[in-house]
Scaffold this active site. Sequence first.
Site, PDB file in Angstrom:
ATOM      1  N   ALA A  14       0.828  -1.207   0.000  1.00 50.09           N
ATOM      2  CA  ALA A  14       0.000   0.000   0.000  1.00 50.09           C
ATOM      3  C   ALA A  14       0.861   1.256   0.000  1.00 50.09           C
ATOM      4  O   ALA A  14       1.871   1.322   0.695  1.00 50.09           O
ATOM      5  CB  ALA A  14      -0.907   0.005   1.226  1.00 50.09           C
ATOM      6  N   ASP A  15       0.461   2.246  -0.795  1.00 48.12           N
ATOM      7  CA  ASP A  15       1.137   3.541  -0.760  1.00 48.12           C
ATOM      8  C   ASP A  15       0.277   4.518   0.047  1.00 48.12           C
ATOM      9  O   ASP A  15      -0.771   4.142   0.575  1.00 48.12           O
ATOM     10  CB  ASP A  15       1.434   4.061  -2.175  1.00 48.12           C
ATOM     11  CG  ASP A  15       0.176   4.285  -3.007  1.00 48.12           C
ATOM     12  OD1 ASP A  15      -0.927   4.447  -2.430  1.00 48.12           O
ATOM     13  OD2 ASP A  15       0.302   4.309  -4.248  1.00 48.12           O
ATOM     14  N   SER A  16       0.720   5.758   0.142  1.00 51.98           N
ATOM     15  CA  SER A  16       0.013   6.714   0.996  1.00 51.98           C
ATOM     16  C   SER A  16      -1.414   6.973   0.518  1.00 51.98           C
ATOM     17  O   SER A  16      -2.322   7.136   1.333  1.00 51.98           O
ATOM     18  CB  SER A  16       0.797   8.021   1.109  1.00 51.98           C
ATOM     19  OG  SER A  16       1.047   8.557  -0.166  1.00 51.98           O
TER      20      SER A  16
ATOM     21  N   ASP B 199      -3.349   4.762  -1.065  1.00 49.75           N
ATOM     22  CA  ASP B 199      -4.095   3.567  -0.670  1.00 49.75           C
ATOM     23  C   ASP B 199      -4.496   3.645   0.798  1.00 49.75           C
ATOM     24  O   ASP B 199      -5.634   3.341   1.167  1.00 49.75           O
ATOM     25  CB  ASP B 199      -3.235   2.300  -0.857  1.00 49.75           C
ATOM     26  CG  ASP B 199      -2.952   1.982  -2.310  1.00 49.75           C
ATOM     27  OD1 ASP B 199      -3.793   2.294  -3.168  1.00 49.75           O
ATOM     28  OD2 ASP B 199      -1.881   1.412  -2.575  1.00 49.75           O
TER      29      ASP B 199
END
Length: 77
Positions: A32-34, A36
Amino acid sequence: MLEKMKEIIAQQLNAEAEIITEATSFKDDLGADSLDLFELVMSLEEEYGVEIPSEDLESLTTVGAVMEYLKAKGVDA
């Protein structure tokens, strides 16, 4: 609570619910990125009726950490 969390996380992050445990890391295990994580937090806020301030997000790195956080906020699900 874990089953509902798995459902929300799997849907938001396109992950398999079966691989999600309390120890699952959003970034390391689910990629997950920011953005997400921001979308996931919005879903959790809506589902559980709580507000999660952005300054608290840094400490919420695993599924278990989010569950403990929600319990501390009075969520009993």
